[in-house]
Scaffold this active site. Structure first.
Site, PDB file in Angstrom:
ATOM      1  N   LYS B  82     -25.123 -15.354 -11.542  1.00 33.45           N
ATOM      2  CA  LYS B  82     -23.370 -15.376 -11.751  1.00 33.45           C
ATOM      3  C   LYS B  82     -22.851 -15.081 -10.773  1.00 33.45           C
ATOM      4  CE  LYS B  82     -20.478 -12.440 -15.081  1.00 33.45           C
ATOM      5  NZ  LYS B  82     -20.674 -11.309 -16.204  1.00 33.45           N
ATOM      6  N   SER B 158     -18.838 -12.814 -20.365  1.00 32.62           N
ATOM      7  CA  SER B 158     -19.149 -13.638 -19.086  1.00 32.62           C
ATOM      8  C   SER B 158     -19.787 -14.069 -18.680  1.00 32.62           C
ATOM      9  CB  SER B 158     -17.776 -12.968 -18.686  1.00 32.62           C
ATOM     10  OG  SER B 158     -18.640 -11.183 -17.688  1.00 32.62           O
ATOM     11  N   SER B 182     -21.318  -9.680 -22.105  1.00 31.92           N
ATOM     12  CA  SER B 182     -21.487 -10.544 -21.187  1.00 31.92           C
ATOM     13  C   SER B 182     -22.927 -10.578 -21.333  1.00 31.92           C
ATOM     14  CB  SER B 182     -20.738 -10.491 -19.726  1.00 31.92           C
ATOM     15  OG  SER B 182     -19.593  -9.805 -20.259  1.00 31.92           O
TER      16      SER B 182
END
Lengths: 78, 457
Positions: B82, B158, B182
């Site tokens: 990420k 996310s 997330s």
């Protein structure tokens, strides 16, 4: 034990950005001024909506009576 | 062992091939990069390909093997992170243009460093909601990540790029972060395995923060075996023995966690509980307030983190993030303190519930991934924003800081996932249950086209 029946406070609802609240309008401009934040006019409706949403959650949590010896979980250990 | 035709432990299989000289690390990495370049245009899961650095590291892995030295348990295994993990030589953007002028990281995030030391090769950074503040991976700067199982639908967020790249078969494992759900939400919507470890367990050095009170990092993978292997290395410890699944007390969460979910999800949880031979139902108290507290703490800490930048250049922020951060920055101290006090209260009651069960089963989301052109879900009969509300079942658990293993149910159609929730430090029991669900075929990740599994010609 039972969980609360409501998902969120009855107002302003769950919409996040774009939500609205006829019950009260947070004094966003004043709140922003206190922390030295200038909110562009174009952003104001979104900030107001999100502030109202957070105030709804704050009412929900704030209305719960906690014992005086329940300390904030700053140094939290699960 | 195969799971629905998919070799269990794809990352471990690559490492075994590389260590045995059946494949070269360079060929694995270059193939994966070519695969991303060819196929990710459909998903938009990758933000940057770390080509030269990845190939250079793969060459070192091959040299290590040629010299007869141990290249590590994940030798030559490509992975993605990420876009909030520091990768040396790269600017950590946290999914925003706001940080684009920062200097490149001089060293890896601690968990990336550990994986690199184990022979794994970071090959890509992955898409996310700006500053991790969202559940949808709709990003004004980098675009929306599409669900590989239906590109008209959201991947969730996310850590949407992390989940989508595994689901698409682009990468065997990835790293994400989980503050309010997330890792769990995109894992569920994309049908991959994910782990949110116990709060405070994983080192966060070199990870761009969002909410210090809640932030956790963890892996996402296509099999339980890979998830376990990567988690163990990230945690920096030796593998922990897992209990016999028959000795693990499993219960399902009722009340809040039984409402609003799709029929298919209820059926899936029923099947899981029946297979495990368990029928106990536990209700946690004041779940709505727990979720609200997580929401408020996130807003306040996230808003404060960005306040100085919001004062100077707010218009650089993603509009969807900006309004939320500004509102959070203005929250009164009384509200933040009350939420933190409630967290303490909730912790005690969660622990009381965990005295009766080792693992709690709950849905991750209300149903399948929302459509991108209709980014909403229905809760209590109301249509609400997916970006802000996909976490209704994950946020209360975040508040307590419990470990959660996100398991993809074996379903026809779009992915659905469940949370296996443990006591603090109870990851081994989560893995025991997850492995049993995978073995029994009740849970499985089905990547579209595992390009990394192709062997050298």
């Amino acid at each position: 034990m039972s969980s609360a029946a409501r998902l969120s406070p009855p107002s302003p609802g769950l919409s996040g950005a774009g939500g609205h609240d006829d019950r009260k309008v947070p004094p966003v401009a004043d709140m922003a001024r206190i922390i030295g934040l200038s909110i562009p006019a174009a952003c104001m409706p979104d900030v107001v909506a999100n502030t109202a949403l957070l105030h709804g959650y704050a009412d929900l949590v704030g209305s719960f009576a906690l014992p005086d010896d329940c300390e904030p979980a700053y140094e939290y250990v699960p | 062992m195969t799971v629905h035709g998919h070799k269990a432990g794809a990352a471990l299989a690559i490492a075994a091939d590389v260590r045995a000289g059946r494949r070269s690390a360079v060929s694995v990495v270059t193939d994966v990069i070519a695969d991303i370049e060819a196929r990710d245009t459909r998903f938009n899961s990758v933000t940057r390909i770390l080509g030269p650095a990845a190939v250079a590291q793969a060459e070192e892995v091959d040299k290590t093997i040629a010299a007869g030295r141990d290249p590590g348990p994940l030798a030559g295994v490509p992975f993605g992170v990420k876009d909030l993990f520091d990768v040396r030589g790269e600017v950590t953007t946290a999914g925003s243009i706001v940080l684009r002028d920062n200097l490149p990281a001089t060293r890896d995030a601690v968990v990336v460093e550990r994986l690199r030391a184990a022979g794994a090769v970071p090959v890509a950074t992955l898409n996310m909601d700006e500053f991790a503040y969202g559940f949808s991976t709709e990003n004004a700067h980098t675009g929306t990540t599409r669900n590989p199982h239906d590109t008209a639908r959201l991947a969730g967020g996310s850590s949407g790029g992390s989940a989508a790249s595994v689901a698409a078969g682009l990468l065997p494992f990835t790293l994400g972060s989980d503050t309010n759900g997330s890792i769990r939400i995109p894992s569920s919507l994309c049908g991959v395995w994910g782990l949110k470890p116990t709060y405070g367990q994983m080192p966060l050095g070199g990870v761009y923060p969002f909410v210090a009170s809640l932030d956790v990092v963890g892996p996402m993978a296509d099999t339980v075996e890979d998830l376990r292997a990567v988690y163990t290395i990230m945690a920096g410890g030796a593998p922990v023995g897992e209990p016999d699944v028959g000795d693990v007390r499993v219960a399902r969460l009722g009340g809040w966690f039984a409402n609003n979910i799709s029929t298919e999800l209820t059926t899936g949880i029923d099947a899981v509980m029946a297979h495990l031979g368990r029928d106990q139902v536990i209700e946690l108290p004041e779940v709505a307030r727990a979720r609200a507290s997580a929401f408020l703490i996130s807003a306040a800490e996230g808003g404060n983190l960005h306040l100085a930048r919001l004062r100077r250049r707010s218009m650089q922020y993603d509009p969807a993030t900006r309004g939320r951060l500004m509102a959070g920055a203005m929250l009164p101290a009384a509200t933040f303190v009350q939420a933190q006090r409630f967290r303490r209260w909730f912790r005690e009651h969660v622990h009381a519930a965990l005295a009766h069960a080792d693992v709690l089963v709950a849905p991750t989301t209300v149903g399948v991934a929302p459509r991108i052109d209709q980014p909403s879900i229905v809760v209590d009969g109301r249509t609400v924003s997916a970006r802000a509300n996909l976490g209704i079942f994950t946020q209360p658990i975040s508040l307590a800081g419990l470990p959660v293993l996100a398991a993809p149910l074996s379903v026809d159609g779009l992915p659905l996932g469940i949370q296996l929730i443990g006591a603090p430090g109870g990851e081994a029991k989560l893995f025991a249950v997850a492995a049993e669900l995978q073995r029994a075929g009740l849970a499985a990740c089905r990547p579209l086209d595992a390009g990394y599994a192709r062997k050298d010609s």
